[in-house]
Scaffold this active site. Structure first.
Site, PDB file in Angstrom:
ATOM      1  N   ASP A   9       0.744  -1.368  -0.058  1.00 46.91           N
ATOM      2  CA  ASP A   9       0.073   0.016   0.172  1.00 46.91           C
ATOM      3  C   ASP A   9       0.783   1.349  -0.021  1.00 46.91           C
ATOM      4  OD1 ASP A   9      -1.882  -1.996   0.125  1.00 46.91           O
ATOM      5  OD2 ASP A   9      -2.600  -1.207   2.137  1.00 46.91           O
ATOM      6  N   LYS A  85      -6.378  -5.542  -2.864  1.00 49.78           N
ATOM      7  CA  LYS A  85      -6.799  -6.072  -1.792  1.00 49.78           C
ATOM      8  C   LYS A  85      -8.098  -4.994  -1.240  1.00 49.78           C
ATOM      9  CE  LYS A  85      -3.481  -4.452   1.821  1.00 49.78           C
ATOM     10  NZ  LYS A  85      -4.507  -3.524   2.525  1.00 49.78           N
ATOM     11  N   CYS A 118      -1.981  -2.071   7.964  1.00 50.38           N
ATOM     12  CA  CYS A 118      -1.930  -3.296   6.807  1.00 50.38           C
ATOM     13  C   CYS A 118      -0.576  -3.911   6.838  1.00 50.38           C
ATOM     14  CB  CYS A 118      -1.906  -2.470   5.607  1.00 50.38           C
ATOM     15  SG  CYS A 118      -3.677  -1.837   5.359  1.00 50.38           S
TER      16      CYS A 118
END
Length: 182
Positions: A9, A85, A118
């Site tokens: 990310d 995701k 995350c």
């Protein structure tokens, strides 16, 4: 031992001007780019994880927005794997585990954003799945948080999560040390 780099990310919304800027994301992304370059030079596999929210009410990482794009410092090269995701854990609802197994990886090197969400969820899941995990601490970034009326600076948030991960889940190293192993 075969290892793969998992970049979690590192997306535009986490940078200044984005919808959810973190503390010092530029420094983390520069270190991530150094590690990415080392993996590419060594011919080791790289997997990019991109968080995308399909919820039109989402405040950041909205599908199709500039904010959900992977930051240019770590943009995928031709042939590199990109998995999308919708949950903090990069393994949940994705093909990350089977992708890593197909690559023959038994060690994963994780870096990215956010340390407290995350990255943490992905590292813990990787460890639970039996992978040896290394986290590149200075290639991760966290936000300032608030809990119970107490403000917690992003640097302290990041340090607390790295300390917890290093206790039982991962080896935690700086980018420079990892790049030297190539």
């Amino acid at each position: 031992m075969t290892r793969a780099l998992v970049i979690v990310d590192i997306q535009n919304d986490y940078f200044p001007g984005g919808a959810f800027p973190l503390v010092e994301p530029e420094a983390a992304a520069a270190n991530a780019a150094e590690v990415l370059g080392a993996f590419r030079a060594a011919g080791e596999p790289v997997v990019h994880i991109q968080h995308v929210s399909a919820d039109p009410e989402a405040t950041f990482m909205r599908r199709g927005s500039h904010g959900d794009e992977i930051h240019e410092l770590v943009a995928p090269a031709a042939g590199e794997i990109v998995l999308q995701k919708a949950h903090p854990n990069s393994f949940l609802g994705t093909h990350l585990e089977s992708t890593l197994r197909d690559l023959g990886a038994d060690e994963v090197v994780v870096l990215g954003m956010m340390s407290s969400m995350c990255v943490d969820a992905t590292v813990r899941a990787a460890s639970d799945l039996g992978f040896d995990v290394t986290v590149v601490h200075d290639a991760c970034a966290a936000p300032d948080l608030e809990f119970g009326g107490t403000s917690i600076p992003g640097g302290a948030v990041h340090a607390a999560f790295m300390a917890a991960l290093s206790d039982s889940y991962a080896t935690v190293v700086p980018a420079a040390r990892l790049a030297q192993t190539h």
